[in-house]
Design a protein around this motif. Structure first.
Motif, PDB file in Angstrom:
ATOM      1  N   LEU A 253      -4.863  -3.643  -6.596  1.00 27.11           N
ATOM      2  CA  LEU A 253      -5.778  -2.984  -5.665  1.00 27.11           C
ATOM      3  C   LEU A 253      -5.075  -2.652  -4.346  1.00 27.11           C
ATOM      4  CD1 LEU A 253      -9.100  -5.019  -6.092  1.00 27.11           C
ATOM      5  CD2 LEU A 253      -8.554  -2.759  -6.994  1.00 27.11           C
ATOM      6  N   PHE A 254      -4.277  -3.581  -3.860  1.00 24.38           N
ATOM      7  CA  PHE A 254      -3.584  -3.343  -2.596  1.00 24.38           C
ATOM      8  C   PHE A 254      -2.604  -2.183  -2.726  1.00 24.38           C
ATOM      9  CE2 PHE A 254      -3.975  -6.423   0.998  1.00 24.38           C
ATOM     10  CZ  PHE A 254      -5.182  -6.966   0.601  1.00 24.38           C
ATOM     11  N   ARG A 255      -1.877  -2.135  -3.816  1.00 20.16           N
ATOM     12  CA  ARG A 255      -0.944  -1.034  -4.026  1.00 20.16           C
ATOM     13  C   ARG A 255      -1.688   0.299  -4.077  1.00 20.16           C
ATOM     14  NH1 ARG A 255       4.272  -1.868  -2.708  1.00 20.16           N
ATOM     15  NH2 ARG A 255       5.092  -3.770  -3.651  1.00 20.16           N
ATOM     16  N   ARG A 256      -2.868   0.266  -4.657  1.00 16.28           N
ATOM     17  CA  ARG A 256      -3.634   1.499  -4.850  1.00 16.28           C
ATOM     18  C   ARG A 256      -4.277   1.985  -3.563  1.00 16.28           C
ATOM     19  NH1 ARG A 256      -8.460   2.013  -9.349  1.00 16.28           N
ATOM     20  NH2 ARG A 256      -8.917   4.236  -9.080  1.00 16.28           N
ATOM     21  N   TYR A 257      -4.830   1.053  -2.777  1.00 20.62           N
ATOM     22  CA  TYR A 257      -5.619   1.453  -1.614  1.00 20.62           C
ATOM     23  C   TYR A 257      -4.884   1.351  -0.283  1.00 20.62           C
ATOM     24  CZ  TYR A 257      -9.674   1.639  -4.668  1.00 20.62           C
ATOM     25  OH  TYR A 257     -10.546   1.968  -5.667  1.00 20.62           O
ATOM     26  N   THR A 258      -3.843   0.548  -0.196  1.00 18.60           N
ATOM     27  CA  THR A 258      -3.110   0.428   1.064  1.00 18.60           C
ATOM     28  C   THR A 258      -1.679   0.939   0.965  1.00 18.60           C
ATOM     29  OG1 THR A 258      -2.154  -1.790   0.712  1.00 18.60           O
ATOM     30  CG2 THR A 258      -4.425  -1.678   1.523  1.00 18.60           C
ATOM     31  N   GLY A 259      -1.176   1.078  -0.269  1.00 13.01           N
ATOM     32  CA  GLY A 259       0.209   1.495  -0.440  1.00 13.01           C
ATOM     33  C   GLY A 259       1.201   0.384  -0.163  1.00 13.01           C
ATOM     34  N   GLU A 260       0.706  -0.847   0.034  1.00 14.98           N
ATOM     35  CA  GLU A 260       1.561  -1.990   0.336  1.00 14.98           C
ATOM     36  C   GLU A 260       1.190  -3.162  -0.564  1.00 14.98           C
ATOM     37  OE1 GLU A 260       2.538  -2.270   4.906  1.00 14.98           O
ATOM     38  OE2 GLU A 260       0.395  -1.918   4.659  1.00 14.98           O
ATOM     39  N   SER A 261       2.090  -4.132  -0.643  1.00 11.32           N
ATOM     40  CA  SER A 261       1.778  -5.367  -1.349  1.00 11.32           C
ATOM     41  C   SER A 261       0.930  -6.259  -0.449  1.00 11.32           C
ATOM     42  CB  SER A 261       3.068  -6.098  -1.735  1.00 11.32           C
ATOM     43  OG  SER A 261       3.741  -6.542  -0.569  1.00 11.32           O
ATOM     44  N   VAL A 262       0.301  -7.271  -1.040  1.00 12.00           N
ATOM     45  CA  VAL A 262      -0.487  -8.222  -0.250  1.00 12.00           C
ATOM     46  C   VAL A 262       0.414  -8.915   0.768  1.00 12.00           C
ATOM     47  CG1 VAL A 262      -1.925 -10.289  -0.347  1.00 12.00           C
ATOM     48  CG2 VAL A 262      -2.086  -8.581  -2.166  1.00 12.00           C
ATOM     49  N   LYS A 263       1.604  -9.292   0.342  1.00 16.38           N
ATOM     50  CA  LYS A 263       2.552  -9.970   1.230  1.00 16.38           C
ATOM     51  C   LYS A 263       2.932  -9.082   2.412  1.00 16.38           C
ATOM     52  CE  LYS A 263       7.104 -12.198   1.210  1.00 16.38           C
ATOM     53  NZ  LYS A 263       8.286 -12.547   0.361  1.00 16.38           N
ATOM     54  N   ALA A 264       3.136  -7.782   2.149  1.00 13.46           N
ATOM     55  CA  ALA A 264       3.517  -6.856   3.221  1.00 13.46           C
ATOM     56  C   ALA A 264       2.387  -6.683   4.231  1.00 13.46           C
ATOM     57  CB  ALA A 264       3.915  -5.508   2.629  1.00 13.46           C
ATOM     58  N   VAL A 265       1.144  -6.607   3.745  1.00 12.10           N
ATOM     59  CA  VAL A 265       0.000  -6.470   4.649  1.00 12.10           C
ATOM     60  C   VAL A 265      -0.144  -7.720   5.515  1.00 12.10           C
ATOM     61  CG1 VAL A 265      -2.519  -6.287   4.770  1.00 12.10           C
ATOM     62  CG2 VAL A 265      -1.236  -4.845   3.180  1.00 12.10           C
ATOM     63  N   LEU A 266      -0.002  -8.890   4.901  1.00 18.51           N
ATOM     64  CA  LEU A 266      -0.103 -10.145   5.647  1.00 18.51           C
ATOM     65  C   LEU A 266       0.964 -10.214   6.739  1.00 18.51           C
ATOM     66  CD1 LEU A 266      -1.211 -12.980   6.124  1.00 18.51           C
ATOM     67  CD2 LEU A 266       0.240 -13.797   4.242  1.00 18.51           C
ATOM     68  N   LEU A 267       2.193  -9.837   6.402  1.00 12.91           N
ATOM     69  CA  LEU A 267       3.275  -9.861   7.386  1.00 12.91           C
ATOM     70  C   LEU A 267       3.002  -8.870   8.512  1.00 12.91           C
ATOM     71  CD1 LEU A 267       6.051 -10.831   8.314  1.00 12.91           C
ATOM     72  CD2 LEU A 267       7.070  -9.085   6.834  1.00 12.91           C
ATOM     73  N   ARG A 268       2.539  -7.668   8.157  1.00 13.19           N
ATOM     74  CA  ARG A 268       2.260  -6.657   9.182  1.00 13.19           C
ATOM     75  C   ARG A 268       1.173  -7.128  10.137  1.00 13.19           C
ATOM     76  NH1 ARG A 268      -1.458  -2.708   8.932  1.00 13.19           N
ATOM     77  NH2 ARG A 268      -1.588  -2.737   6.649  1.00 13.19           N
ATOM     78  N   VAL A 269       0.103  -7.717   9.602  1.00 15.01           N
ATOM     79  CA  VAL A 269      -0.994  -8.202  10.442  1.00 15.01           C
ATOM     80  C   VAL A 269      -0.496  -9.294  11.384  1.00 15.01           C
ATOM     81  CG1 VAL A 269      -3.177  -9.478  10.409  1.00 15.01           C
ATOM     82  CG2 VAL A 269      -2.825  -7.566   8.836  1.00 15.01           C
ATOM     83  N   ARG A 270       0.321 -10.207  10.864  1.00 16.21           N
ATOM     84  CA  ARG A 270       0.856 -11.287  11.702  1.00 16.21           C
ATOM     85  C   ARG A 270       1.740 -10.733  12.821  1.00 16.21           C
ATOM     86  NH1 ARG A 270       2.252 -15.569   6.801  1.00 16.21           N
ATOM     87  NH2 ARG A 270       0.323 -16.794   7.003  1.00 16.21           N
TER      88      ARG A 270
END
Length: 316
Positions: A253-270
């Motif tokens: 789902l993350f790859r489909r809707y954000t274009g990123e992995s879950v790990k990448a989104v978590l790192l970006r938010v942090r």
């Protein structure tokens, strides 16, 4: 003799006046930096062109100031807002005045000298994705060791709009979002004017989803959970459990809707949270690292520099 590039009025009177005051420049720079996390990447097929940073702090100079020969790891844009600067590369020397700049390819040696007291906007652009290396090779070949001149009326208009918003007094709702949108368009115009990316653009069929789509809602719920708990030691299993799906399904789902992995989104938010805390002041780099979920300050510093192109202590 260096090639001279003509003057173009780029900022309003209030903007030009603000650039003469170092204290005001620091305030504007902090506001600019805090907006970068909202700038979406420019996508070319499976490649993301990312604006790593844009700031004023390194570009305020007095007449006679120099930067000796140096190189950057990624694509660098230097855009003159006031005054005049002379840039020298392996093959050419260019004198730039307001409304004009240069794009410098990675690892290209160059230096600059301030000819007339003024300010530059410095920006770093990175490439990421499966085909990033191939595009990078294409762009370097196009540059052919030269300093690529940039600057147009449209580019200047975008930056004038950025400064108009930067100068608005607090509180000013959605300041960061508006600045990010303008920087996104400005970066696209700079790249579009500098390189021919036509061979890299292909028609891609996108699957449109309704706003109430259940899968999108699950993904949004997971992102909200990450934002609310990014200071904790989160795992993919933790986030998937909160969303009510399996880790594998959440990853898709993350790859489909954000274009990123879950790990990448978590790192970006942090990292975005850390940048905001550092910009606000009052906390050490170590305190910010632990407050944003990083296991060690050294790992935090490494990740921060990779994303924003500067060290955390430079924002304190």
């Amino acid at each position: 003799m260096p090639k001279a590039v003509g003057n173009r009025t780029i900022l309003s009177g209030s903007g030009r006046h603000a650039l003469r005051d170092p204290a005001r420049v620091r305030i504007l720079d902090a506001r600019l930096i805090s907006s970068l996390g909202y700038v979406p990447p420019l996508r070319v097929n499976d490649i993301e062109i990312v604006l790593r940073y844009a700031h004023l702090g390194g570009g305020c100079a007095r007449k006679g100031a120099v930067a000796n020969e140096h190189r950057h790891e990624e694509y660098q844009v230097e855009y003159v807002l006031s005054g005049a600067f002379r840039f020298t590369g392996p093959q050419d020397t260019v004198r730039l005045q307001p409304g004009h700049g240069i794009l410098i390819a990675p690892e290209l040696p160059h230096s600059w000298e301030c000819v007339e007291e003024g300010t530059m906007l410095g920006a770093m652009v990175g490439l990421q994705g499966p085909s990033a290396k191939a595009l990078d090779a294409h762009l370097r070949q196009s540059a052919d060791g030269r300093l690529i001149q940039v600057g147009s009326t449209l580019q200047s208009v975008r930056l004038d709009q950025v400064f108009d918003i930067l100068l608005r007094p607090e509180p000013y709702p959605w300041r960061r979002e508006m600045i990010a949108s303008l920087l996104h368009v400005w970066a696209a115009q700079v790249l579009n004017d500098s390189f021919d990316l036509t061979p890299w653009k292909q028609k891609i069929t996108y699957l449109r989803q309704a706003a109430g789509d259940r899968c999108r809602a699950l993904c949004e719920r997971a992102v909200e959970f990450i934002h609310a708990n990014c200071a904790q030691r989160l795992t993919l299993d933790d986030i998937a459990t909160q969303a009510g799906v399996t880790p594998r399904h959440l990853s898709r789902l993350f790859r489909r809707y954000t274009g990123e992995s879950v790990k990448a989104v978590l790192l970006r938010v942090r990292l975005e949270r850390a940048r905001d805390l550092l910009t606000a002041g009052g906390a050490t780099v170590k305190e910010v690292a632990y407050a944003c979920g990083f296991s060690t300050p050294s790992h935090f510093t490494q990740c921060f520099r990779h994303r924003f192109g500067r060290l955390p202590r430079e924002l304190g």
